[in-house]
Structure formats: structure tokens, C-alpha cells
Design a protein around this motif. Structure first.
Motif, PDB file in Angstrom:
ATOM      1  N   UNK A  65       0.829  -1.208   0.000  1.00 40.96           N
ATOM      2  CA  UNK A  65       0.000   0.000   0.000  1.00 40.96           C
ATOM      3  C   UNK A  65       0.860   1.254   0.000  1.00 40.96           C
ATOM      4  N   UNK A  66       2.006   1.194   0.685  1.00 34.62           N
ATOM      5  CA  UNK A  66       2.915   2.344   0.736  1.00 34.62           C
ATOM      6  C   UNK A  66       3.480   2.654  -0.642  1.00 34.62           C
ATOM      7  N   UNK A  67       3.955   1.633  -1.351  1.00 33.20           N
ATOM      8  CA  UNK A  67       4.519   1.843  -2.688  1.00 33.20           C
ATOM      9  C   UNK A  67       3.433   2.294  -3.671  1.00 33.20           C
ATOM     10  N   UNK A  68       2.241   1.748  -3.518  1.00 37.00           N
ATOM     11  CA  UNK A  68       1.131   2.170  -4.389  1.00 37.00           C
ATOM     12  C   UNK A  68       0.812   3.637  -4.170  1.00 37.00           C
ATOM     13  N   UNK A  69       0.732   4.039  -2.906  1.00 32.31           N
ATOM     14  CA  UNK A  69       0.422   5.430  -2.591  1.00 32.31           C
ATOM     15  C   UNK A  69       1.540   6.367  -3.063  1.00 32.31           C
ATOM     16  N   UNK A  70       2.793   5.915  -2.947  1.00 27.06           N
ATOM     17  CA  UNK A  70       3.933   6.745  -3.347  1.00 27.06           C
ATOM     18  C   UNK A  70       4.146   6.760  -4.852  1.00 27.06           C
ATOM     19  N   UNK A  71       3.516   5.832  -5.581  1.00 24.85           N
ATOM     20  CA  UNK A  71       3.688   5.763  -7.026  1.00 24.85           C
ATOM     21  C   UNK A  71       5.062   5.280  -7.438  1.00 24.85           C
ATOM     22  N   UNK A  72       5.634   4.367  -6.656  1.00 20.60           N
ATOM     23  CA  UNK A  72       6.967   3.829  -6.937  1.00 20.60           C
ATOM     24  C   UNK A  72       6.839   2.338  -7.237  1.00 20.60           C
ATOM     25  N   UNK A  73       7.490   1.898  -8.299  1.00 19.83           N
ATOM     26  CA  UNK A  73       7.405   0.493  -8.695  1.00 19.83           C
ATOM     27  C   UNK A  73       8.432  -0.344  -7.948  1.00 19.83           C
ATOM     28  N   UNK A  74       8.140  -1.629  -7.825  1.00 26.02           N
ATOM     29  CA  UNK A  74       9.016  -2.543  -7.087  1.00 26.02           C
ATOM     30  C   UNK A  74       8.743  -3.962  -7.555  1.00 26.02           C
ATOM     31  N   UNK A  75       9.653  -4.860  -7.236  1.00 27.11           N
ATOM     32  CA  UNK A  75       9.345  -6.287  -7.308  1.00 27.11           C
ATOM     33  C   UNK A  75       9.728  -6.916  -5.984  1.00 27.11           C
ATOM     34  N   UNK A  76       9.022  -7.959  -5.623  1.00 29.96           N
ATOM     35  CA  UNK A  76       9.119  -8.526  -4.276  1.00 29.96           C
ATOM     36  C   UNK A  76       9.421 -10.017  -4.329  1.00 29.96           C
ATOM     37  N   UNK A  77      10.415 -10.421  -3.543  1.00 30.71           N
ATOM     38  CA  UNK A  77      10.795 -11.829  -3.458  1.00 30.71           C
ATOM     39  C   UNK A  77      11.008 -12.207  -2.000  1.00 30.71           C
ATOM     40  N   UNK A  78      10.506 -13.362  -1.626  1.00 24.99           N
ATOM     41  CA  UNK A  78      10.767 -13.937  -0.305  1.00 24.99           C
ATOM     42  C   UNK A  78      11.817 -15.014  -0.475  1.00 24.99           C
ATOM     43  N   UNK A  79      12.890 -14.894   0.295  1.00 24.38           N
ATOM     44  CA  UNK A  79      14.005 -15.835   0.203  1.00 24.38           C
ATOM     45  C   UNK A  79      14.465 -16.269   1.585  1.00 24.38           C
ATOM     46  N   UNK A  80      15.390 -17.184   1.589  1.00 24.88           N
ATOM     47  CA  UNK A  80      15.969 -17.749   2.803  1.00 24.88           C
ATOM     48  C   UNK A  80      17.456 -17.990   2.533  1.00 24.88           C
ATOM     49  N   UNK A  81      18.356 -17.761   3.490  1.00 34.60           N
ATOM     50  CA  UNK A  81      18.136 -17.312   4.862  1.00 34.60           C
ATOM     51  C   UNK A  81      18.208 -15.792   4.994  1.00 34.60           C
ATOM     52  N   UNK A  82      17.908 -15.313   6.203  1.00 36.05           N
ATOM     53  CA  UNK A  82      17.920 -13.884   6.488  1.00 36.05           C
ATOM     54  C   UNK A  82      19.278 -13.262   6.204  1.00 36.05           C
TER      55      UNK A  82
END
Length: 251
Positions: A65-82
Motif C-alpha cells: 500500500x505504501x509503494x502504491x500510494x507513493x507511485x513507486x514500482x518494485x518487485x518482491x521476493x521472499x528468500x531464505x536465509x535472512x
């Protein structure tokens, strides 16, 4: 004449290269990384790799929601380990990682957007455990389980408590039940949520020893104006009650 033509072509080429470079540099797409850290971030299939819409959680929804409101594009990945995704965000321009505790020793390493949510630090024991301690100093001599690379584990190590490290925080819940550790150093509400996922419910808080705020940490090369837009967007969402609504869906 030929010389002038060559100079003109060379000038045109330089302008074209400059234009392409400018277009490439204007791309604000950020590469965001996260890990399984329920209820803040988690893969829908429960595995240690997921992308985009296959990731959910309190922080994931707030970041989207933050990126949508700011109008900034991104891609998101969940990985392991931290430790791996932390290192990528630290070293690679245009990268970010969440959620991360904003600690003094990390302050200058990243640019920060948040807070996204709280993360109290607790020592948990089995419900029938007789362990009673007043502070971390009294925890010496007990076997304490913690999550490798996590801020809680690092804090315990700096204080000389030598925690027993696990590659997944939820593994400590079963270790506690099996008697392999006496105490589990974890976050709240994250620890209890993780424990429920592996069928462990009878836990007791022995000590609450810190309260941290969780953030989106961005590589230091991310432009200040991008960070400011994201922070303003998050502040707006919080002011409108959107952040509280998202939390209420999970807790």
C-alpha cells in the motif's frame, strides 16, 4: 566536409547514449526482499521461496500500500536465509529488505522507512517450566534458543549469553517442547504465531527484555527523494487508519 560529418555523427551518438543512460537511471523500480517472519511476512505455500502475489502478511500488505500510494514500482521476493537477503540489501544499489529492527548499530548502514510494526523481545518457556528470571543476567546458565542472524540473537551474543542458533525461528518452538533448550528468545507476536503453526501453544513469557520497531531498510544508494516519498505515503496510511486495519486482519 567528411571531418565535419564524422564530428556530427559522433555528437549524435553521444547524445543517444546519454539519453539511454538517463532513461535507465530514471527507473525507480526497487528490488524488495523479505523472509518468512509470520505474521509480518510469509509465503502463502509456507516454503522459503516465493514471489510477488504469493507472499502475504502484515508488513507485506503495508509495504504494498505504501509503494502504491507513493507511485513507486518494485518487485518482491521472499528468500531464505535472512543473512543472505540482509547482505544483498546492504551491498546492492536499488535493493531493500523488510522487516528489520532499527538498531543503533544498523542506523548508518541503511535508509529507513517506517515504523511498520512493533516487535517486543521475549524469553519464552514451556507453560509448566519453573524458570523465573528478573533480567538477562539471570538467564546465564540456561540453554537459550535463538534465530541465526536475527537482531535478538546478535544482542544476546554481544552480552555473552551464547545462544543456541537455529536456521528457522519456528524450530525453537519444538526444541523448547522437546527439552533441547530451556528458553526461546524471540519476538512477540511473531514467536507465538510461529509456535502455533507447528502445533505448539502452551508457552509462558518469562521475560520481556526489549521493544523494537520494525522497518523497511533500503540500500544507502536509494535516492533520498524516493525514501521521502515512501515515508510520506506510509505516514498518510497510518494517519488514515489503514495500517491498523491491516494489522487487525492478521492479529
Amino acid at each position: 566536409m567528411f571531418k565535419h560529418l564524422l564530428l556530427a555523427l559522433a555528437s549524435t551518438f553521444v547524445l543517444m547514449v546519454g539519453t539511454v543512460h538517463a532513461e535507465a537511471s530514471s527507473d525507480d523500480t526497487l528490488v524488495l526482499l523479505t523472509e518468512n517472519f509470520p505474521p509480518y511476512n510469509m509465503a502463502k505455500n509456507g516454503k522459503n521461496f516465493a514471489k510477488e502475489e504469493n507472499i502475504e502478511g502484515i508488513a507485506v500488505d503495508i509495504v504494498r500500500e505504501t509503494f502504491k500510494r507513493a507511485g513507486i514500482s518494485y518487485n518482491l521476493t521472499l528468500r531464505f536465509p535472512w543473512e543472505r537477503i540482509y547482505k544483498l540489501a546492504l551491498e546492492k544499489p536499488g535493493y531493500g529488505v523488510f522487516v528489520m529492527a532499527r538498531l543503533p548499530e544498523r542506523e548508518a548502514l541503511f535508509k529507513w522507512v517506517g515504523p511498520i510494526g512493533p516487535d517486543d523481545w521475549v524469553l519464552l518457556a514451556k507453560a509448566d517450566s519453573k524458570v523465573q528470571i528478573a533480567d538477562l543476567e539471570h538467564a546465564r546458565g540456561f540453554k537459550i534458543g535463538a534465530y541465526k542472524g536475527d537482531a535478538i540473537a546478535q544482542t544476546l551474543e554481544r552480552q555473552g549469553l551464547k545462544p543456541i542458533l537455529a536456521l528457522r525461528d519456528q524450530d525453537n518452538a519444538q526444541k523448547l517442547v522437546d527439552g533441547q533448550i530451556d528458553l526461546w528468545a524471540t519476538g512477540d507476536p511473531a514467536g507465538r504465531y510461529l509456535a502455533r503453526q507447528v502445533g505448539v501453544t502452551q508457552l509462558r513469557t518469562v521475560l520481556r527484555f526489549n521493544s523494537a520497531q520494525l522497518y523497511l531498510a533500503l540500500n544507502k544508494d536509494v535516492p533520498d527523494q524516493v525514501v521521502a516519498r515512501l515515508q510520506a505515503a506510509l505516514d498518510q496510511l497510518r494517519g488514515e487508519g489503514v495500517v491498523n486495519d491491516i494489522m487487525a486482519r492478521y492479529l
